[in-house]
Design a protein around this motif. Structure first.
Motif, mmCIF file in Angstrom:
data_model
loop_
_atom_site.group_PDB
_atom_site.id
_atom_site.type_symbol
_atom_site.label_atom_id
_atom_site.label_comp_id
_atom_site.label_asym_id
_atom_site.label_seq_id
_atom_site.Cartn_x
_atom_site.Cartn_y
_atom_site.Cartn_z
ATOM 1 N N GLU A 138 -14.286 13.898 10.521
ATOM 2 C CA GLU A 138 -13.167 13.784 11.044
ATOM 3 C C GLU A 138 -12.974 12.902 11.336
ATOM 4 O O GLU A 138 -13.315 11.474 11.578
ATOM 5 C CB GLU A 138 -13.573 14.397 12.493
ATOM 6 C CG GLU A 138 -11.721 15.080 13.153
ATOM 7 C CD GLU A 138 -12.455 15.695 15.173
ATOM 8 O OE1 GLU A 138 -12.754 14.330 15.313
ATOM 9 O OE2 GLU A 138 -11.661 16.384 15.075
ATOM 10 N N LEU A 139 -11.742 12.518 10.659
ATOM 11 C CA LEU A 139 -10.193 11.187 11.000
ATOM 12 C C LEU A 139 -9.613 10.747 11.682
ATOM 13 O O LEU A 139 -8.561 12.414 11.573
ATOM 14 C CB LEU A 139 -10.258 10.811 9.683
ATOM 15 C CG LEU A 139 -9.281 10.050 9.317
ATOM 16 C CD1 LEU A 139 -9.564 8.795 9.243
ATOM 17 C CD2 LEU A 139 -8.230 9.780 7.739
ATOM 18 N N LEU A 140 -9.066 10.456 12.952
ATOM 19 C CA LEU A 140 -8.092 10.334 13.471
ATOM 20 C C LEU A 140 -7.356 9.148 14.029
ATOM 21 O O LEU A 140 -7.750 8.258 13.924
ATOM 22 C CB LEU A 140 -8.322 11.017 15.101
ATOM 23 C CG LEU A 140 -9.234 12.650 14.956
ATOM 24 C CD1 LEU A 140 -9.536 12.775 16.299
ATOM 25 C CD2 LEU A 140 -8.304 13.803 14.577
ATOM 26 N N TRP A 141 -6.180 9.559 13.753
ATOM 27 C CA TRP A 141 -5.274 8.041 13.888
ATOM 28 C C TRP A 141 -4.580 8.603 15.263
ATOM 29 O O TRP A 141 -3.779 9.440 16.069
ATOM 30 C CB TRP A 141 -4.311 8.491 13.153
ATOM 31 C CG TRP A 141 -4.260 7.980 11.469
ATOM 32 C CD1 TRP A 141 -5.647 6.697 11.118
ATOM 33 C CD2 TRP A 141 -4.336 8.817 9.963
ATOM 34 N NE1 TRP A 141 -5.795 7.512 9.925
ATOM 35 C CE2 TRP A 141 -5.051 8.325 9.305
ATOM 36 C CE3 TRP A 141 -3.708 10.227 10.134
ATOM 37 C CZ2 TRP A 141 -5.007 9.128 8.208
ATOM 38 C CZ3 TRP A 141 -3.762 10.653 9.087
ATOM 39 C CH2 TRP A 141 -4.619 9.791 7.379
ATOM 40 N N PHE A 170 0.587 -1.615 0.053
ATOM 41 C CA PHE A 170 -0.210 -0.256 0.135
ATOM 42 C C PHE A 170 0.902 1.282 -0.196
ATOM 43 O O PHE A 170 0.386 2.435 -0.667
ATOM 44 C CB PHE A 170 -0.962 -0.115 1.392
ATOM 45 C CG PHE A 170 -2.059 0.593 1.132
ATOM 46 C CD1 PHE A 170 -3.204 0.717 0.525
ATOM 47 C CD2 PHE A 170 -1.719 2.521 1.551
ATOM 48 C CE1 PHE A 170 -3.982 2.153 1.171
ATOM 49 C CE2 PHE A 170 -2.273 3.686 1.951
ATOM 50 C CZ PHE A 170 -4.023 2.897 1.289
ATOM 51 N N TRP A 194 -3.714 6.660 6.119
ATOM 52 C CA TRP A 194 -4.814 6.080 4.327
ATOM 53 C C TRP A 194 -4.578 4.360 4.554
ATOM 54 O O TRP A 194 -6.096 3.756 4.097
ATOM 55 C CB TRP A 194 -4.001 6.806 3.537
ATOM 56 C CG TRP A 194 -3.979 8.225 3.043
ATOM 57 C CD1 TRP A 194 -2.881 8.584 3.898
ATOM 58 C CD2 TRP A 194 -4.738 8.888 4.209
ATOM 59 N NE1 TRP A 194 -3.182 10.045 4.461
ATOM 60 C CE2 TRP A 194 -3.740 10.392 4.572
ATOM 61 C CE3 TRP A 194 -6.066 8.758 4.088
ATOM 62 C CZ2 TRP A 194 -4.958 11.295 4.695
ATOM 63 C CZ3 TRP A 194 -6.670 9.984 4.401
ATOM 64 C CH2 TRP A 194 -6.265 11.265 4.717
ATOM 65 N N HIS A 195 -3.612 3.789 4.533
ATOM 66 C CA HIS A 195 -4.528 2.296 4.586
ATOM 67 C C HIS A 195 -5.516 1.459 5.965
ATOM 68 O O HIS A 195 -5.832 1.171 5.284
ATOM 69 C CB HIS A 195 -2.737 1.240 4.536
ATOM 70 C CG HIS A 195 -2.586 -0.347 4.462
ATOM 71 N ND1 HIS A 195 -1.843 -1.152 4.561
ATOM 72 C CD2 HIS A 195 -3.907 -0.622 3.919
ATOM 73 C CE1 HIS A 195 -2.407 -2.060 4.009
ATOM 74 N NE2 HIS A 195 -3.368 -1.557 4.088
ATOM 75 N N MET A 218 -12.481 0.952 6.115
ATOM 76 C CA MET A 218 -13.643 1.048 4.983
ATOM 77 C C MET A 218 -14.057 -0.453 4.516
ATOM 78 O O MET A 218 -15.242 -1.025 4.259
ATOM 79 C CB MET A 218 -13.833 2.247 3.526
ATOM 80 C CG MET A 218 -14.429 1.242 2.352
ATOM 81 S SD MET A 218 -15.904 2.939 3.283
ATOM 82 C CE MET A 218 -17.182 2.892 2.193
ATOM 83 N N ARG A 219 -13.010 -2.038 4.417
ATOM 84 C CA ARG A 219 -13.638 -2.742 3.935
ATOM 85 C C ARG A 219 -13.972 -3.549 4.882
ATOM 86 O O ARG A 219 -15.306 -4.144 5.032
ATOM 87 C CB ARG A 219 -12.248 -3.352 3.386
ATOM 88 C CG ARG A 219 -12.447 -3.999 2.908
ATOM 89 C CD ARG A 219 -13.593 -5.026 1.899
ATOM 90 N NE ARG A 219 -14.133 -6.356 1.826
ATOM 91 C CZ ARG A 219 -13.229 -7.183 1.091
ATOM 92 N NH1 ARG A 219 -12.847 -6.688 -0.092
ATOM 93 N NH2 ARG A 219 -13.881 -8.227 -0.063
ATOM 94 N N PHE A 252 -13.232 7.316 12.815
ATOM 95 C CA PHE A 252 -14.078 8.304 11.999
ATOM 96 C C PHE A 252 -14.913 8.899 12.263
ATOM 97 O O PHE A 252 -15.926 7.908 12.333
ATOM 98 C CB PHE A 252 -13.537 7.678 10.123
ATOM 99 C CG PHE A 252 -14.147 8.235 9.405
ATOM 100 C CD1 PHE A 252 -13.699 9.273 9.032
ATOM 101 C CD2 PHE A 252 -15.344 7.684 8.629
ATOM 102 C CE1 PHE A 252 -13.789 10.061 8.014
ATOM 103 C CE2 PHE A 252 -15.358 8.047 7.832
ATOM 104 C CZ PHE A 252 -14.989 9.047 7.355
ATOM 105 N N GLY A 265 -17.977 12.689 4.300
ATOM 106 C CA GLY A 265 -16.417 12.117 5.160
ATOM 107 C C GLY A 265 -16.060 13.037 6.393
ATOM 108 O O GLY A 265 -17.817 13.096 6.973
ATOM 109 N N ALA A 274 -6.870 3.635 6.948
ATOM 110 C CA ALA A 274 -8.466 4.118 6.911
ATOM 111 C C ALA A 274 -9.269 3.024 5.687
ATOM 112 O O ALA A 274 -10.286 2.873 5.752
ATOM 113 C CB ALA A 274 -8.217 5.388 6.418
ATOM 114 N N ALA A 275 -8.357 2.560 4.853
ATOM 115 C CA ALA A 275 -8.958 1.607 3.481
ATOM 116 C C ALA A 275 -9.250 0.503 3.725
ATOM 117 O O ALA A 275 -10.217 0.028 3.779
ATOM 118 C CB ALA A 275 -7.651 1.557 2.798
#
Lengths: 162, 162
Positions: free
Chosen positions: B84-87, B28, B57-58, B64-65, B135, B82, B60-61
């Motif tokens: 708020e996306l937090l790591w 990825f 982003w991986h 999603m799956r 997310f 979309g 996040a992807a």
């Protein structure tokens, strides 16, 4: 490579264009977002998208690749806490994406004297100049080693020798 | 398939676990986020991550799956604006991810009587129960066709026949 001290509010970094192929849209979706409107143009025609569209996560991932390929090269790499991610328009086969990143805010880290926090807004455009995505992350950026030494000396109450 | 009317605040949808392999992390990153700490364990040891870590982003992807594979199946598909996306923690080779999605808010769309807005919080955990990502998206969800008919009748001032 840019240290925290090298950045300024208002600085901008651009990259692209990067063309998006239908086969890539389908391959990404097959792995991470297998929904009909990301996999098959005929099925997508009957969806809210009205035709094949990239997964938003694919748009985000392509945007990240553009960021890495741009002149935005913080020391220590590009990583952080995330932020607000908004999708404004679908990305279609044949679209040509480009990005524009702007430094919005810079502040020293309270807990880590060797790092600073950089807030940016990354806007992703298509070939018509339409915004397809915005991302507003907060990143961690290494401070210049000299500043860190100064910081340590201040902490220890030692005057730097001139 | 769930229409807008089938959702309720507080509903939860879980999925996983999904094991993350080192080879996937590297593949990825090679495509979308080619930075040393996502590509090579030896190089990553000298980075802020201290060892190979997945691109956010991986994560996040993969999340999603997991969402697509869960019982969360809104009519018309999973898509939206979309949010708020937090790591919060790195994802490492061998990690086993699972997700928990919770419906936070439901409101009718002002502009589209055939759709409703669903705000959710999707939390991604590792095998230690630690949160690696959150997310908080706003999704568009189709309303049940019967309700839409009712809506049209209200708009036109026609009483539904009983």
């Amino acid at each position: 490579m840019l240290y925290f001290e090298d950045f300024a509010v208002g600085q901008r970094f651009a990259a692209g264009p990067r063309r998006v192929e239908a086969a890539e849209i389908v391959a990404f979706a097959g792995q991470f977002d297998p929904q009909p409107f990301h996999l098959d143009d005929a099925a997508a025609k009957h969806s809210a998208f009205g035709g094949l569209a990239a997964s938003g996560w694919h748009t985000a991932a392509m945007t990240m690749r553009l960021i890495v390929d741009s002149g935005f090269r913080p020391a220590g790499g590009i990583f952080g806490f995330g932020g607000e991610l908004l999708w404004l328009k679908p990305v279609r086969p044949g679209d040509e994406l480009r990005i524009d990143s702007e430094v919005l805010e810079l502040r020293e880290s309270r807990s880590r004297p060797d790092q600073g926090l950089l807030k940016a807004r990354v806007t992703t455009y298509n070939q018509h100049g339409e915004t397809v995505q915005t991302f507003t992350p907060t990143l961690l950026v290494e401070r210049r080693p000299a500043s860190r030494t100064g910081e340590l000396e201040r902490v220890k109450g030692i005057e730097p020798s001139s």
